[in-house]
Write a protein that holds these residues in place. Structure first.
Motif, PDB file in Angstrom:
ATOM      1  N   LEU A   1       0.698  -1.247   0.033  1.00  0.00           N
ATOM      2  CA  LEU A   1       0.085   0.013  -0.145  1.00  0.00           C
ATOM      3  C   LEU A   1       0.855   1.326  -0.023  1.00  0.00           C
ATOM      4  O   LEU A   1       0.589   2.120  -0.644  1.00  0.00           O
ATOM      5  CB  LEU A   1      -1.005   0.012   1.196  1.00  0.00           C
ATOM      6  CG  LEU A   1      -2.094  -0.833   1.095  1.00  0.00           C
ATOM      7  CD1 LEU A   1      -2.054  -2.400   0.911  1.00  0.00           C
ATOM      8  CD2 LEU A   1      -3.389  -0.291   2.120  1.00  0.00           C
ATOM      9  N   LEU A   2       1.708   1.130   0.905  1.00  0.00           N
ATOM     10  CA  LEU A   2       2.738   2.497   1.170  1.00  0.00           C
ATOM     11  C   LEU A   2       3.925   2.720   0.208  1.00  0.00           C
ATOM     12  O   LEU A   2       4.217   3.895  -0.212  1.00  0.00           O
ATOM     13  CB  LEU A   2       3.006   2.724   2.672  1.00  0.00           C
ATOM     14  CG  LEU A   2       1.771   2.477   3.565  1.00  0.00           C
ATOM     15  CD1 LEU A   2       2.332   2.914   4.947  1.00  0.00           C
ATOM     16  CD2 LEU A   2       0.494   3.664   3.084  1.00  0.00           C
ATOM     17  N   ASN A   3       4.582   1.696  -0.064  1.00  0.00           N
ATOM     18  CA  ASN A   3       5.739   1.986  -0.780  1.00  0.00           C
ATOM     19  C   ASN A   3       5.281   1.449  -2.408  1.00  0.00           C
ATOM     20  O   ASN A   3       5.375   2.573  -3.312  1.00  0.00           O
ATOM     21  CB  ASN A   3       6.776   0.749  -0.371  1.00  0.00           C
ATOM     22  CG  ASN A   3       8.108   0.721  -1.427  1.00  0.00           C
ATOM     23  OD1 ASN A   3       8.043   1.067  -2.656  1.00  0.00           O
ATOM     24  ND2 ASN A   3       9.140   0.874  -0.835  1.00  0.00           N
TER      25      ASN A   3
ATOM     26  N   LEU B   1      -0.092   4.761  -1.590  1.00  0.00           N
ATOM     27  CA  LEU B   1      -1.470   5.275  -1.029  1.00  0.00           C
ATOM     28  C   LEU B   1      -1.256   6.656  -0.490  1.00  0.00           C
ATOM     29  O   LEU B   1      -0.289   6.619   0.677  1.00  0.00           O
ATOM     30  CB  LEU B   1      -1.899   4.071  -0.285  1.00  0.00           C
ATOM     31  CG  LEU B   1      -3.444   4.488   0.205  1.00  0.00           C
ATOM     32  CD1 LEU B   1      -4.387   4.567  -0.943  1.00  0.00           C
ATOM     33  CD2 LEU B   1      -3.850   3.167   1.240  1.00  0.00           C
ATOM     34  N   THR B   2      -2.186   7.636  -0.588  1.00  0.00           N
ATOM     35  CA  THR B   2      -1.961   8.784   0.353  1.00  0.00           C
ATOM     36  C   THR B   2      -3.374   8.941   0.899  1.00  0.00           C
ATOM     37  O   THR B   2      -4.423   8.469   0.457  1.00  0.00           O
ATOM     38  CB  THR B   2      -1.561  10.177  -0.470  1.00  0.00           C
ATOM     39  OG1 THR B   2      -2.413  10.147  -1.458  1.00  0.00           O
ATOM     40  CG2 THR B   2      -0.251   9.719  -1.208  1.00  0.00           C
ATOM     41  N   ALA B   3      -3.194   9.897   1.853  1.00  0.00           N
ATOM     42  CA  ALA B   3      -4.546  10.349   2.609  1.00  0.00           C
ATOM     43  C   ALA B   3      -5.377  11.091   1.605  1.00  0.00           C
ATOM     44  O   ALA B   3      -5.268  11.786   0.588  1.00  0.00           O
ATOM     45  CB  ALA B   3      -4.264  11.434   3.998  1.00  0.00           C
TER      46      ALA B   3
ATOM     47  N   ALA C   1      -3.731   5.149   6.963  1.00  0.00           N
ATOM     48  CA  ALA C   1      -2.987   5.943   6.227  1.00  0.00           C
ATOM     49  C   ALA C   1      -3.907   7.170   5.756  1.00  0.00           C
ATOM     50  O   ALA C   1      -3.570   8.081   4.849  1.00  0.00           O
ATOM     51  CB  ALA C   1      -2.598   5.281   4.704  1.00  0.00           C
ATOM     52  N   GLY C   2      -5.299   7.043   6.041  1.00  0.00           N
ATOM     53  CA  GLY C   2      -6.231   7.946   5.876  1.00  0.00           C
ATOM     54  C   GLY C   2      -7.129   7.933   4.619  1.00  0.00           C
ATOM     55  O   GLY C   2      -7.765   8.801   4.036  1.00  0.00           O
ATOM     56  N   ALA C   3      -7.108   6.742   4.028  1.00  0.00           N
ATOM     57  CA  ALA C   3      -7.966   6.479   2.925  1.00  0.00           C
ATOM     58  C   ALA C   3      -9.213   5.952   3.265  1.00  0.00           C
ATOM     59  O   ALA C   3      -9.740   5.794   4.329  1.00  0.00           O
ATOM     60  CB  ALA C   3      -7.213   5.546   2.255  1.00  0.00           C
ATOM     61  N   GLU C   4     -10.144   6.206   2.381  1.00  0.00           N
ATOM     62  CA  GLU C   4     -11.480   5.557   2.215  1.00  0.00           C
ATOM     63  C   GLU C   4     -11.388   4.086   1.976  1.00  0.00           C
ATOM     64  O   GLU C   4     -11.014   3.865   1.006  1.00  0.00           O
ATOM     65  CB  GLU C   4     -12.462   6.458   1.532  1.00  0.00           C
ATOM     66  CG  GLU C   4     -13.961   5.906   1.626  1.00  0.00           C
ATOM     67  CD  GLU C   4     -14.923   6.876   1.052  1.00  0.00           C
ATOM     68  OE1 GLU C   4     -16.023   6.710   1.201  1.00  0.00           O
ATOM     69  OE2 GLU C   4     -14.564   7.863   0.159  1.00  0.00           O
ATOM     70  N   VAL C   5     -11.822   3.193   2.986  1.00  0.00           N
ATOM     71  CA  VAL C   5     -11.472   1.803   2.606  1.00  0.00           C
ATOM     72  C   VAL C   5     -12.765   1.002   2.287  1.00  0.00           C
ATOM     73  O   VAL C   5     -13.835   1.228   3.104  1.00  0.00           O
ATOM     74  CB  VAL C   5     -10.924   1.232   4.052  1.00  0.00           C
ATOM     75  CG1 VAL C   5     -10.694  -0.109   3.561  1.00  0.00           C
ATOM     76  CG2 VAL C   5      -9.762   2.022   4.281  1.00  0.00           C
TER      77      VAL C   5
END
Length: 348
Positions: free
Chosen positions: A158-160, A164-166, A190-194
């Motif tokens: 997700l992050l690397n 993914l960003t907020a 991470a501040g995403a809508e899931v």
């Protein structure tokens, strides 16, 4: 010692729990008194037999475990007897161009403990020093065993790799599994809508508990159509898909323009149709990811150890009942990770 093992590939009947030679640590290895191990779908595939991988038989499976250091090799500097440790299963050479660039999980000689070499589901295991992380005293053994592989995998995805960003939206397929339930928590962090899919209302309730904003029962609904409706026909920015052939076409359909699918596996098969017309027209990306680099492992496990993330444990079995643990994975029973404990440590 006693260990989970199999001498032939096949169905669950090949799994045995019995006597196995005690491991002796090499110069760079640590002998661990295993207190708990955890299963991954990788254990099922290894048992069935993976193309191109020839194992020394009998093979001890298991990529996740935690326990106490009993003995250290003469070149080991980071650990000493009595330390609490967990296994991080990715083994890298440290010499190739990717390792020199710090991208250890892309190492040309990369392999995984339990998949390519002897695993850690026994009373004791000899593990390279570089494949151990310290476990704080307040963390339960089941948590320490269940966390490393799936949380590092989801964190890197997700992050690397996925960046993914907020404020972005992410769909996590198979949210009740190990990687899936970790991905839901990390995306929420991470501040995403899931958005999350699972096969029962009970599993969806658990997904919501750990951070999903929207849930979809894929047994009752076409998840791609549901995503289009929930997002006003826009689609999501990212899909986390470790399922493969069965879901990939609908994963592509679920994306907004410029979106990306990130994958770390293909449980239902590796060869779906590419969907190139949709990929180029909507300018989509398909991104692969495997395990994580050491710094990423440290970052995510720190958040597990402090309670930010919670590895859910669906069941704990004695290692003599590992066949039943495999059945839970194959039949998609429950939510989260399945843990196995040496019979000598098991307390009902």
């Amino acid at each position: 010692m006693k260990a989970v093992q199999f001498s032939d590939h096949g169905d669950r009947s090949v799994i045995d729990y019995g006597d196995f030679p005690d491991p002796t640590p090499d110069r760079d290895e640590v002998l661990v008194d295993v207190k708990a191990g955890a299963l991954n779908h990788l254990d099922v595939w290894t048992r069935r037999g993976l193309p191109g991988i020839d194992l020394d038989m009998p093979h001890v499976p298991g990529s996740d475990a935690a326990g106490v250091v009993l003995e250290v090799g003469e070149d080991v500097t980071r650990f000493e007897p009595g330390d609490r440790v967990a296994v991080s299963a990715g083994v890298y050479c440290g010499k190739c161009e990717y390792c020199r660039d710090g991208e250890y999980s892309m190492c040309v000689n990369y392999h995984i403990i339990g998949e390519h070499v002897r695993g850690v589901h026994g009373e004791r295991a000899a593990v390279p020093e570089d494949n151990l992380v310290e476990v704080p005293s307040g963390v339960e053994w089941e948590t320490a065993a269940a966390a490393p592989l799936v949380f590092q995998t989801a964190w890197r995805m997700l992050l690397n790799r996925g960046d993914l960003t907020a404020g972005e939206s992410v769909l996590v397929l198979g949210a009740s599994g190990g990687v899936g339930h970790a991905a839901v928590q990390i995306a929420d962090y991470a501040g995403a809508e899931v958005y999350a899919t699972a096969s029962s209302e009970e599993k969806l309730e658990y997904a919501a508990e750990v951070g999903a904003d929207h849930t979809i029962n894929y047994e009752d609904e076409d998840f791609a159509a549901e995503i289009r409706e929930l997002t006003g026909k826009r689609g999501v920015d990212m899909v986390v898909d470790h399922v493969g052939e069965a879901t990939y076409p609908d994963s592509i359909k679920s994306l907004a323009k410029g979106g990306r699918v990130v994958t770390c596996g293909a449980t239902t098969g590796p060869n779906p149709g590419a969907g190139l017309n949709r990929i180029f027209w909507n300018q989509l990306s398909v991104i692969g990811s495997t395990m994580a680099n050491p710094g990423e492992v440290d970052d995510v496990l720190e958040l597990v150890w402090d309670g930010t993330f919670e590895p859910r444990v669906r069941e704990v079995f004695p290692m003599s009942e590992t066949a039943r643990a495999h059945e839970m994975l194959e039949e998609r029973e429950g939510f989260g990770k399945v843990v196995v404990v040496p019979d000598s440590e098991y307390d009902e």
